[in-house]
Design an enzyme around this catalytic site. Structure first.
Site, PDB file in Angstrom:
ATOM      1  N   GLY A  11      49.535  30.563 -17.415  1.00 54.78           N
ATOM      2  CA  GLY A  11      49.123  31.195 -18.667  1.00 54.78           C
ATOM      3  C   GLY A  11      47.871  32.042 -18.519  1.00 54.78           C
ATOM      4  O   GLY A  11      47.353  32.240 -17.416  1.00 54.78           O
ATOM      5  N   GLN A  12      47.392  32.516 -19.673  1.00 53.62           N
ATOM      6  CA  GLN A  12      46.264  33.456 -19.684  1.00 53.62           C
ATOM      7  C   GLN A  12      45.010  32.827 -19.058  1.00 53.62           C
ATOM      8  O   GLN A  12      44.357  33.440 -18.221  1.00 53.62           O
ATOM      9  CB  GLN A  12      45.976  33.883 -21.133  1.00 53.62           C
ATOM     10  CG  GLN A  12      45.107  35.123 -21.228  1.00 53.62           C
ATOM     11  CD  GLN A  12      44.472  35.282 -22.600  1.00 53.62           C
ATOM     12  OE1 GLN A  12      44.560  34.414 -23.467  1.00 53.62           O
ATOM     13  NE2 GLN A  12      43.804  36.391 -22.803  1.00 53.62           N
ATOM     14  N   ASP A  52      56.717  19.595 -16.003  1.00 50.80           N
ATOM     15  CA  ASP A  52      56.648  19.592 -17.464  1.00 50.80           C
ATOM     16  C   ASP A  52      55.728  18.450 -17.895  1.00 50.80           C
ATOM     17  O   ASP A  52      56.013  17.289 -17.625  1.00 50.80           O
ATOM     18  CB  ASP A  52      58.069  19.380 -18.027  1.00 50.80           C
ATOM     19  CG  ASP A  52      58.106  19.482 -19.539  1.00 50.80           C
ATOM     20  OD1 ASP A  52      57.031  19.472 -20.178  1.00 50.80           O
ATOM     21  OD2 ASP A  52      59.232  19.580 -20.085  1.00 50.80           O
ATOM     22  N   TYR A 142      48.792  24.798 -35.666  1.00 52.38           N
ATOM     23  CA  TYR A 142      48.020  24.845 -34.408  1.00 52.38           C
ATOM     24  C   TYR A 142      46.643  24.210 -34.618  1.00 52.38           C
ATOM     25  O   TYR A 142      46.206  23.361 -33.836  1.00 52.38           O
ATOM     26  CB  TYR A 142      47.895  26.308 -33.993  1.00 52.38           C
ATOM     27  CG  TYR A 142      47.067  26.587 -32.768  1.00 52.38           C
ATOM     28  CD1 TYR A 142      47.512  26.230 -31.502  1.00 52.38           C
ATOM     29  CD2 TYR A 142      45.848  27.263 -32.873  1.00 52.38           C
ATOM     30  CE1 TYR A 142      46.756  26.532 -30.372  1.00 52.38           C
ATOM     31  CE2 TYR A 142      45.093  27.562 -31.749  1.00 52.38           C
ATOM     32  CZ  TYR A 142      45.550  27.194 -30.507  1.00 52.38           C
ATOM     33  OH  TYR A 142      44.799  27.498 -29.388  1.00 52.38           O
ATOM     34  N   LYS A 146      44.985  20.841 -32.978  1.00 53.96           N
ATOM     35  CA  LYS A 146      43.737  20.878 -32.197  1.00 53.96           C
ATOM     36  C   LYS A 146      42.719  19.898 -32.780  1.00 53.96           C
ATOM     37  O   LYS A 146      42.015  19.205 -32.054  1.00 53.96           O
ATOM     38  CB  LYS A 146      43.157  22.289 -32.161  1.00 53.96           C
ATOM     39  CG  LYS A 146      43.951  23.278 -31.313  1.00 53.96           C
ATOM     40  CD  LYS A 146      43.943  22.902 -29.835  1.00 53.96           C
ATOM     41  CE  LYS A 146      44.603  23.949 -28.963  1.00 53.96           C
ATOM     42  NZ  LYS A 146      44.792  23.508 -27.572  1.00 53.96           N
TER      43      LYS A 146
HETATM   44  P1  NAD Z   1      49.246  30.541 -22.538  1.00 52.27           P
HETATM   45  O1  NAD Z   1      50.375  30.413 -23.496  1.00 52.27           O
HETATM   46  O2  NAD Z   1      48.977  31.855 -21.908  1.00 52.27           O
HETATM   47  O3  NAD Z   1      49.423  29.458 -21.365  1.00 52.27           O
HETATM   48  C1  NAD Z   1      49.875  28.157 -21.582  1.00 52.27           C
HETATM   49  C2  NAD Z   1      50.703  27.762 -20.383  1.00 52.27           C
HETATM   50  O4  NAD Z   1      51.185  26.434 -20.604  1.00 52.27           O
HETATM   51  C3  NAD Z   1      51.945  28.665 -20.193  1.00 52.27           C
HETATM   52  O5  NAD Z   1      51.981  29.176 -18.884  1.00 52.27           O
HETATM   53  C4  NAD Z   1      53.104  27.739 -20.468  1.00 52.27           C
HETATM   54  O6  NAD Z   1      54.260  28.011 -19.686  1.00 52.27           O
HETATM   55  C5  NAD Z   1      52.506  26.378 -20.113  1.00 52.27           C
HETATM   56  N1  NAD Z   1      53.220  25.287 -20.747  1.00 52.27           N
HETATM   57  C6  NAD Z   1      53.749  25.265 -21.993  1.00 52.27           C
HETATM   58  N2  NAD Z   1      54.401  24.102 -22.192  1.00 52.27           N
HETATM   59  C7  NAD Z   1      54.276  23.386 -21.064  1.00 52.27           C
HETATM   60  C8  NAD Z   1      54.744  22.115 -20.639  1.00 52.27           C
HETATM   61  N3  NAD Z   1      55.489  21.358 -21.449  1.00 52.27           N
HETATM   62  N4  NAD Z   1      54.409  21.660 -19.416  1.00 52.27           N
HETATM   63  C9  NAD Z   1      53.660  22.442 -18.574  1.00 52.27           C
HETATM   64  N5  NAD Z   1      53.213  23.665 -18.903  1.00 52.27           N
HETATM   65  C10 NAD Z   1      53.524  24.132 -20.133  1.00 52.27           C
HETATM   66  O7  NAD Z   1      47.936  29.969 -23.256  1.00 52.27           O
HETATM   67  P2  NAD Z   1      46.411  30.224 -22.913  1.00 52.27           P
HETATM   68  O8  NAD Z   1      45.952  31.343 -23.736  1.00 52.27           O
HETATM   69  O9  NAD Z   1      46.197  30.253 -21.437  1.00 52.27           O
HETATM   70  O10 NAD Z   1      45.778  28.893 -23.537  1.00 52.27           O
HETATM   71  C11 NAD Z   1      45.537  27.731 -22.777  1.00 52.27           C
HETATM   72  C12 NAD Z   1      44.878  26.685 -23.666  1.00 52.27           C
HETATM   73  O11 NAD Z   1      43.691  27.214 -24.258  1.00 52.27           O
HETATM   74  C13 NAD Z   1      45.754  26.218 -24.829  1.00 52.27           C
HETATM   75  O12 NAD Z   1      45.505  24.852 -25.077  1.00 52.27           O
HETATM   76  C14 NAD Z   1      45.235  27.032 -25.995  1.00 52.27           C
HETATM   77  O13 NAD Z   1      45.470  26.383 -27.213  1.00 52.27           O
HETATM   78  C15 NAD Z   1      43.761  27.119 -25.678  1.00 52.27           C
HETATM   79  N6  NAD Z   1      43.103  28.260 -26.315  1.00 52.27           N
HETATM   80  C16 NAD Z   1      43.418  29.543 -25.945  1.00 52.27           C
HETATM   81  C17 NAD Z   1      42.776  30.611 -26.567  1.00 52.27           C
HETATM   82  C18 NAD Z   1      43.073  32.044 -26.187  1.00 52.27           C
HETATM   83  O14 NAD Z   1      42.561  32.967 -26.808  1.00 52.27           O
HETATM   84  N7  NAD Z   1      43.862  32.295 -25.159  1.00 52.27           N
HETATM   85  C19 NAD Z   1      41.841  30.383 -27.577  1.00 52.27           C
HETATM   86  C20 NAD Z   1      41.583  29.062 -27.959  1.00 52.27           C
HETATM   87  C21 NAD Z   1      42.200  28.009 -27.294  1.00 52.27           C
END
Ligand code: NAD
Length: 314
Positions: A11-12, A52, A142, A146
């Site tokens: 992910g990001q 997973d 969401y 959280k």
């Molecule tokens: P994202 O969606 O880019 O990445 C999440 C990753 O988790 C994905 O690659 C997805 O395939 C993987 N995933 C989903 N379900 C899964 C499972 N069952 N088992 C294993 N992997 C699984 O999200 P992100 O932006 O990288 O966010 C990561 C964390 O940070 C999350 O908890 C999100 O809530 C939190 N967050 C992100 C932001 C933001 O702006 N990006 C802001 C606040 C909080």
């Protein structure tokens, strides 16, 4: 020696955090996992496996087999996507957290990181300079997941001595991986569209102020916090981290300094209501005091890097 399990490495945040942790702890000691294929730089720089987090049995086997000492659990359904599938998002987000809390308790992990979000706040929260401790009545699925997660993390710390650590990330902006379905995604998309087409249609109104953070600052904050001595941490729920605060109009102005013909139009969708319920800026004094949170980037310096790096990619 630390052996780190990264859940959600594709992910990001996961992509960049995995690479940074590998620099610190050694490529072979950071086990990257996700339910989808990882980007090449993650796959090729160290161990990667499809895993997973909802499969509790396999998760536990994986951690024991690889002698894992710390877990970063980034798997979640993000704000925009969660509103489309509320019940499923709740089940996934909570099960993902509970499986890693139970793992931390049963195998006595040294540390567990799980990100929270500014989405824990709601329409009744003070909107500017939102304090660490304040009214929290989130009205998105969401945000509710959280907030519940923060409570569970603190509970496992008090009840089972799990070293649970969490940050309330604002919107995160990066050029390496595209955004994953959140309400602040516009602040990533706008840079790509500025380079690709010279224009962008924004799904939030021009004056929607939200707290945001550039990814290098978020990665540094996360690592500094995870390395902080436990005795310095006065909180065991989740720390406010604020970064900068700006509106879509502010980003457009910053882009126009580099691309004068850039055009922005506004067509708010369902994410406007989510953004309206969130803070416009965050007070992060507690994180600064406890473990020395600091930032390097502001809107202009971030814009310069975003445009330069995306130009190379696109
Ligand atoms: P994202 O969606 O880019 O990445 C999440 C990753 O988790 C994905 O690659 C997805 O395939 C993987 N995933 C989903 N379900 C899964 C499972 N069952 N088992 C294993 N992997 C699984 O999200 P992100 O932006 O990288 O966010 C990561 C964390 O940070 C999350 O908890 C999100 O809530 C939190 N967050 C992100 C932001 C933001 O702006 N990006 C802001 C606040 C909080």
């Amino acid at each position: 020696m630390e052996r780190i399990l990264m859940i959600g490495c594709s992910g990001q945040i996961g992509t960049e955090l995995t690479l940074e942790l590998r620099k610190i702890y050694g490529d072979g000691n950071v086990f990257a996992t996700d339910i989808k294929e990882a980007p090449a730089e993650v796959r090729e720089s160290g161990p990667f496996e499809i895993l997973d987090v909802l499969d509790e049995k396999r998760l536990n086997h994986f951690a024991i087999r690889n002698k894992i000492t710390q877990v970063y659990n980034l798997a979640a359904v993000l704000s925009g996507n969660a509103e489309k599938i509320p019940m499923q998002a709740w089940n996934i987000n909570m099960a993902a957290l509970m499986n890693t809390l139970e793992l931390a308790r049963s195998v006595r992990l040294k540390k567990l990181f799980w990100p929270s979000s500014i989405a824990v706040f709601g329409p009744t929260t003070p909107k500017t300079e939102t304090p660490q401790l304040t009214v929290m009545e989130p009205n998105t699925v969401y945000g509710i997941s959280k907030q519940a997660g923060e409570r569970w993390g603190e509970y496992y710390h008090k009840r089972y001595c799990v070293d649970f650590r969490s940050l309330r990330y604002p919107g995160l902006i990066s050029y390496k991986t595209e955004a994953g379905g959140g309400t602040t995604d516009y602040a990533v998309e706008i840079y790509y569209e500025a380079i690709r087409n010279g224009k962008y249609e924004c799904f939030l109104k021009e004056d929607t102020g939200l707290p945001m953070m550039f990814m290098p600052d978020a990665i540094k904050a996360t690592i500094d916090y995870m390395e902080a001595d436990a005795s310095k941490l006065s909180l065991r729920s989740s720390y406010n981290v604020g970064g900068m605060s700006f509106t879509p109009k502010d980003v457009a102005e910053a882009i126009k300094k580099h691309i004068p013909d850039f055009e922005i139009t506004y067509k708010p969708d369902f994410r406007q209501a989510i953004a309206n319920s969130w803070p416009a800026s965050i007070n992060d004094d507690v994180a600064r005091r406890d473990w020395g949170l600091s930032y390097e980037y502001n809107l202009d310096s971030m814009t310069e890097v975003m445009l330069r790096e995306i130009r190379k990619k696109v």
